[in-house]
Design an enzyme around this catalytic site. Structure first.
Site, PDB file in Angstrom:
ATOM      1  N   ASN A   3       0.963  -1.111   0.051  1.00  0.00           N
ATOM      2  CA  ASN A   3       0.192   0.126  -0.041  1.00  0.00           C
ATOM      3  C   ASN A   3       0.595   1.210  -0.084  1.00  0.00           C
ATOM      4  O   ASN A   3       1.501   1.699   0.799  1.00  0.00           O
ATOM      5  CB  ASN A   3      -0.925  -0.137   1.169  1.00  0.00           C
ATOM      6  CG  ASN A   3      -1.824   0.908   1.232  1.00  0.00           C
ATOM      7  OD1 ASN A   3      -1.784   2.112   0.378  1.00  0.00           O
ATOM      8  ND2 ASN A   3      -2.583   1.340   2.375  1.00  0.00           N
ATOM      9  N   TRP A   4       0.959   1.884  -1.144  1.00  0.00           N
ATOM     10  CA  TRP A   4       1.989   2.963  -1.278  1.00  0.00           C
ATOM     11  C   TRP A   4       1.441   4.339  -0.704  1.00  0.00           C
ATOM     12  O   TRP A   4       1.996   5.285  -0.692  1.00  0.00           O
ATOM     13  CB  TRP A   4       2.370   3.349  -2.764  1.00  0.00           C
ATOM     14  CG  TRP A   4       3.616   2.286  -3.435  1.00  0.00           C
ATOM     15  CD1 TRP A   4       4.137   1.234  -2.525  1.00  0.00           C
ATOM     16  CD2 TRP A   4       3.876   2.172  -4.416  1.00  0.00           C
ATOM     17  NE1 TRP A   4       4.632   0.636  -3.245  1.00  0.00           N
ATOM     18  CE2 TRP A   4       4.777   1.046  -4.572  1.00  0.00           C
ATOM     19  CE3 TRP A   4       3.710   2.997  -5.718  1.00  0.00           C
ATOM     20  CZ2 TRP A   4       5.452   0.700  -5.817  1.00  0.00           C
ATOM     21  CZ3 TRP A   4       4.303   2.680  -6.688  1.00  0.00           C
ATOM     22  CH2 TRP A   4       5.167   1.478  -7.033  1.00  0.00           C
ATOM     23  N   LYS A   5       0.044   4.239  -0.090  1.00  0.00           N
ATOM     24  CA  LYS A   5      -0.709   5.549   0.314  1.00  0.00           C
ATOM     25  C   LYS A   5      -0.524   6.633  -0.703  1.00  0.00           C
ATOM     26  O   LYS A   5      -0.375   6.387  -1.682  1.00  0.00           O
ATOM     27  CB  LYS A   5      -0.318   5.708   1.687  1.00  0.00           C
ATOM     28  CG  LYS A   5      -0.344   4.460   2.621  1.00  0.00           C
ATOM     29  CD  LYS A   5      -0.139   4.507   4.027  1.00  0.00           C
ATOM     30  CE  LYS A   5      -0.291   3.395   4.758  1.00  0.00           C
ATOM     31  NZ  LYS A   5      -0.227   3.463   6.265  1.00  0.00           N
TER      32      LYS A   5
ATOM     33  N   HIS B  52      -9.829   1.103   4.973  1.00  0.00           N
ATOM     34  CA  HIS B  52      -8.368   1.271   5.549  1.00  0.00           C
ATOM     35  C   HIS B  52      -8.674   2.339   6.832  1.00  0.00           C
ATOM     36  O   HIS B  52      -9.244   3.241   6.839  1.00  0.00           O
ATOM     37  CB  HIS B  52      -7.476   1.825   4.646  1.00  0.00           C
ATOM     38  CG  HIS B  52      -6.065   1.913   5.032  1.00  0.00           C
ATOM     39  ND1 HIS B  52      -5.522   2.963   5.940  1.00  0.00           N
ATOM     40  CD2 HIS B  52      -5.022   1.035   4.950  1.00  0.00           C
ATOM     41  CE1 HIS B  52      -4.239   2.554   6.114  1.00  0.00           C
ATOM     42  NE2 HIS B  52      -3.794   1.506   5.653  1.00  0.00           N
TER      43      HIS B  52
ATOM     44  N   GLU C  52      -6.942   4.835   7.729  1.00  0.00           N
ATOM     45  CA  GLU C  52      -6.733   6.187   7.404  1.00  0.00           C
ATOM     46  C   GLU C  52      -7.928   6.731   6.855  1.00  0.00           C
ATOM     47  O   GLU C  52      -8.273   7.955   7.023  1.00  0.00           O
ATOM     48  CB  GLU C  52      -5.337   6.150   6.600  1.00  0.00           C
ATOM     49  CG  GLU C  52      -4.117   6.101   7.342  1.00  0.00           C
ATOM     50  CD  GLU C  52      -2.974   5.290   6.586  1.00  0.00           C
ATOM     51  OE1 GLU C  52      -3.176   5.542   5.483  1.00  0.00           O
ATOM     52  OE2 GLU C  52      -2.230   4.737   7.318  1.00  0.00           O
TER      53      GLU C  52
ATOM     54  N   GLU D 287      -5.463  -4.666  10.787  1.00  0.00           N
ATOM     55  CA  GLU D 287      -4.275  -3.551  10.984  1.00  0.00           C
ATOM     56  C   GLU D 287      -4.790  -2.771  12.083  1.00  0.00           C
ATOM     57  O   GLU D 287      -5.511  -1.802  12.131  1.00  0.00           O
ATOM     58  CB  GLU D 287      -4.371  -2.866   9.842  1.00  0.00           C
ATOM     59  CG  GLU D 287      -3.965  -3.465   8.445  1.00  0.00           C
ATOM     60  CD  GLU D 287      -3.496  -2.273   7.391  1.00  0.00           C
ATOM     61  OE1 GLU D 287      -2.379  -2.676   6.825  1.00  0.00           O
ATOM     62  OE2 GLU D 287      -4.287  -1.548   7.149  1.00  0.00           O
TER      63      GLU D 287
ATOM     64  N   GLY E 140       2.310   2.453  10.919  1.00  0.00           N
ATOM     65  CA  GLY E 140       3.393   3.601  10.588  1.00  0.00           C
ATOM     66  C   GLY E 140       4.068   4.014  11.901  1.00  0.00           C
ATOM     67  O   GLY E 140       4.811   4.946  12.033  1.00  0.00           O
TER      68      GLY E 140
ATOM     69  N   SER F 161       3.489  -1.819  10.597  1.00  0.00           N
ATOM     70  CA  SER F 161       4.818  -1.819  10.972  1.00  0.00           C
ATOM     71  C   SER F 161       5.571  -3.428  10.193  1.00  0.00           C
ATOM     72  O   SER F 161       6.435  -3.938  10.978  1.00  0.00           O
ATOM     73  CB  SER F 161       5.086  -1.779  12.114  1.00  0.00           C
ATOM     74  OG  SER F 161       4.745  -0.293  12.419  1.00  0.00           O
TER      75      SER F 161
ATOM     76  N   GLY G 165       2.862  -1.018   4.492  1.00  0.00           N
ATOM     77  CA  GLY G 165       3.046   0.587   3.934  1.00  0.00           C
ATOM     78  C   GLY G 165       4.361   0.856   3.610  1.00  0.00           C
ATOM     79  O   GLY G 165       4.919   0.840   2.978  1.00  0.00           O
ATOM     80  N   GLY G 166       4.938   1.341   4.840  1.00  0.00           N
ATOM     81  CA  GLY G 166       6.142   2.270   4.650  1.00  0.00           C
ATOM     82  C   GLY G 166       7.169   1.402   4.092  1.00  0.00           C
ATOM     83  O   GLY G 166       8.068   1.771   3.123  1.00  0.00           O
TER      84      GLY G 166
HETATM   85  P1  13P Z   1       2.954   0.514   7.815  1.00  0.00           P
HETATM   86  O1  13P Z   1       3.481  -0.513   7.114  1.00  0.00           O
HETATM   87  O2  13P Z   1       3.660   1.880   7.113  1.00  0.00           O
HETATM   88  O3  13P Z   1       2.852   0.480   9.207  1.00  0.00           O
HETATM   89  O4  13P Z   1       1.391   0.618   7.229  1.00  0.00           O
HETATM   90  C1  13P Z   1       0.671  -0.238   7.249  1.00  0.00           C
HETATM   91  C2  13P Z   1      -0.638   0.064   6.318  1.00  0.00           C
HETATM   92  O5  13P Z   1      -1.268   0.873   6.866  1.00  0.00           O
HETATM   93  C3  13P Z   1      -0.735  -0.799   5.328  1.00  0.00           C
HETATM   94  O6  13P Z   1      -2.084  -0.608   4.586  1.00  0.00           O
END
Ligand code: 13P
Length: 251
Positions: free
Chosen positions: A8-10, A97, A99, A170, A176, A214, A235-236
């Site tokens: 997920n590149w957000k 998600h 967010e 999640e 994050g 994470s 994510g990251g």
């Molecule tokens: P991180 O891997 O940066 O914690 O993000 C997780 C995420 O929200 C994937 O959708």
């Protein structure tokens, strides 16, 4: 069941950055991708076409969207429909998600509407659920997961093909933050989710349950080896081909 390793590149990456990462990732993983694994790239809308072209025709690599609006078309300025996403080669989409729930104010009901509509329009949906830290501290993890599943899955057909639907656990406090949930916490939540899925679906054993929060190259193997963990949503660490390819290939 193949494990799904999703990036997920957000809201990161310009066009050229996205193209570069996608090409590097393909080179770094294609030859050695284990037979029991699938890779899903979920970039911003602006990158879908380009990333899709990089992976076009490559078996076991898929394209997904981070969000969509639950209508086929219409006067919804700024929104994107599942039909438009499929047209660009997307076969998957996220719904709910954290967010979108906690930063952008999406309700459990709205998430459920998206899950139903996205499935109806032919997208494979990944329903994201997870508790906030204050809910965990109050001992409400199961209550939150139960509610998000009930509202998120309302009206989905009982005999849905299992590859059409996945759940991503999640925990909000692990996203994050560098604070990954421990193996006990992950197994507890995933087992709870599996048991809940048994109430909804005939093929509940084959619905993938992903962990997100994470995930990094140094914890991916352990997480992927846990009971009822059928993939990860990253994510990251998915933003760089070097770290994401280590997760994709983690043994
Ligand atoms: P991180 O891997 O940066 O914690 O993000 C997780 C995420 O929200 C994937 O959708």
């Amino acid at each position: 069941m193949k494990k799904l390793i999703a990036a997920n590149w957000k809201m990161f990456k310009t066009w050229s950055e996205g193209m570069q990462t996608a090409r590097e990732l393909l080179v770094a993983t294609r030859q050695d991708l284990p037979a029991d694994r699938e890779v899903l790239l979920i970039p911003s809308f602006t990158l879908l076409k380009g990333v899709g072209e990089v992976f076009s025709g490559v078996e076991n690599y898929y394209l997904g969207a981070q969000n969509f609006y639950p209508e086929e078309q219409g006067a919804y300025t700024g929104e994107i429909s599942p039909v438009q996403l499929k047209d660009l080669g997307c076969s998957f989409a996220l719904a709910g998600h954290s967010e979108r729930r906690h930063v952008l104010g999406e309700t459990d009901e709205f998430v459920g509407q998206k899950v139903r509509f996205g499935l109806e329009k032919g997208l494979n949906i990944i329903l994201c659920i997870g508790e906030k830290i204050e809910e965990r501290k109050k001992g409400q993890v199961e209550e939150v997961l139960h509610r998000q599943l009930a509202k998120g899955l309302a009206g989905v057909e009982k005999d849905i093909e299992p590859q059409r639907l996945s759940i991503a656990y999640e925990p909000v406090w692990a996203i994050g933050t560098g604070e990954v949930a421990g193996p006990k916490e992950i197994v507890h939540a995933h087992t709870f989710i599996r048991n809940e899925l048994a109430e909804y679906f005939q093929f509940y054993k084959d619905i993938r349950i992903l962990y997100g929060g994470s995930v990094k190259p140094d914890n991916a193997s352990q997480i992927l080896g846990l009971d009822n963990v059928d993939g990860v949503l990253v994510g990251g660490a998915s933003l760089k081909a070097e770290s994401f390819s280590q997760i994709v290939l983690a043994e």
